[in-house]
Design a protein around this motif. Sequence first.
Motif, PDB file in Angstrom:
ATOM      1  N   GLN A  17       0.825  -1.205   0.000  1.00 32.05           N
ATOM      2  CA  GLN A  17       0.000   0.000   0.000  1.00 32.05           C
ATOM      3  C   GLN A  17       0.862   1.259   0.000  1.00 32.05           C
ATOM      4  O   GLN A  17       0.578   2.216  -0.712  1.00 32.05           O
ATOM      5  N   HIS A  18       1.929   1.234   0.787  1.00 33.59           N
ATOM      6  CA  HIS A  18       2.841   2.388   0.790  1.00 33.59           C
ATOM      7  C   HIS A  18       3.441   2.591  -0.600  1.00 33.59           C
ATOM      8  O   HIS A  18       3.470   3.709  -1.114  1.00 33.59           O
ATOM      9  N   ALA A  19       3.909   1.495  -1.196  1.00 34.41           N
ATOM     10  CA  ALA A  19       4.520   1.579  -2.523  1.00 34.41           C
ATOM     11  C   ALA A  19       3.529   2.124  -3.554  1.00 34.41           C
ATOM     12  O   ALA A  19       3.879   3.000  -4.355  1.00 34.41           O
ATOM     13  N   LEU A  20       2.310   1.630  -3.550  1.00 32.93           N
ATOM     14  CA  LEU A  20       1.292   2.101  -4.499  1.00 32.93           C
ATOM     15  C   LEU A  20       0.979   3.572  -4.284  1.00 32.93           C
ATOM     16  O   LEU A  20       0.831   4.342  -5.250  1.00 32.93           O
ATOM     17  N   ASP A  21       0.880   3.984  -3.018  1.00 32.32           N
ATOM     18  CA  ASP A  21       0.494   5.353  -2.694  1.00 32.32           C
ATOM     19  C   ASP A  21       1.596   6.371  -2.959  1.00 32.32           C
ATOM     20  O   ASP A  21       1.363   7.572  -2.876  1.00 32.32           O
ATOM     21  N   GLU A  22       2.795   5.896  -3.314  1.00 34.86           N
ATOM     22  CA  GLU A  22       3.847   6.839  -3.708  1.00 34.86           C
ATOM     23  C   GLU A  22       3.523   7.478  -5.054  1.00 34.86           C
ATOM     24  O   GLU A  22       4.120   8.477  -5.435  1.00 34.86           O
ATOM     25  N   GLY A  23       2.579   6.896  -5.785  1.00 30.20           N
ATOM     26  CA  GLY A  23       2.082   7.526  -7.003  1.00 30.20           C
ATOM     27  C   GLY A  23       3.049   7.534  -8.174  1.00 30.20           C
ATOM     28  O   GLY A  23       2.925   8.356  -9.075  1.00 30.20           O
ATOM     29  N   GLU A  24       4.000   6.612  -8.169  1.00 32.67           N
ATOM     30  CA  GLU A  24       4.987   6.573  -9.241  1.00 32.67           C
ATOM     31  C   GLU A  24       4.687   5.489 -10.264  1.00 32.67           C
ATOM     32  O   GLU A  24       5.496   5.233 -11.161  1.00 32.67           O
ATOM     33  N   GLY A  25       3.540   4.824 -10.120  1.00 31.99           N
ATOM     34  CA  GLY A  25       3.134   3.825 -11.095  1.00 31.99           C
ATOM     35  C   GLY A  25       3.630   2.421 -10.822  1.00 31.99           C
ATOM     36  O   GLY A  25       3.396   1.525 -11.628  1.00 31.99           O
ATOM     37  N   ASP A  26       4.315   2.225  -9.701  1.00 33.41           N
ATOM     38  CA  ASP A  26       4.782   0.882  -9.374  1.00 33.41           C
ATOM     39  C   ASP A  26       3.593  -0.015  -9.054  1.00 33.41           C
ATOM     40  O   ASP A  26       2.648   0.406  -8.393  1.00 33.41           O
TER      41      ASP A  26
END
Length: 139
Positions: A83-92
């Motif tokens: 969730q943290h990775a997704l919420d970084e908003g970089e498209g990962d």
Amino acid sequence: MNLDDLPTAEFAFPGPLRDQLVAAILSGAKTTTSGLVLEYERENEPLPKVGRQSAVVDSDGRRIAVIELTEVRVIRLADVDLQHALDEGEGDKSVAEWRAGHERFWHSAEVREELGDPDFTVDDDTQVLAQRFRLVHTA
């Protein structure tokens, strides 16, 4: 709201990556960010606290928005969640993608120069400052 009275929040270094990250903040796609705890320790700077408001700076040094921290965690790099990775908003789309991109950044010449360590690398136990924020104001 006077943005000049707030501490600044700088995402990456000035240039295309910062422009992309700032655009993602303004669109609402980016609501988390990650940093190295080591950077705060080297600067003898306290870690930010929930409730802190900061002025987001664009590549031209202009204060263009205000964000407020809603969550601050110190975690091992290996413990960053999807969730943290997704919420970084970089498209990962996965933690592995997120980590690969962040390792490229943290292993870049610019970061190594900033840290004063030309051989700096991260590993599973590297302490990461995982922050969640909300957009409060745009200039």
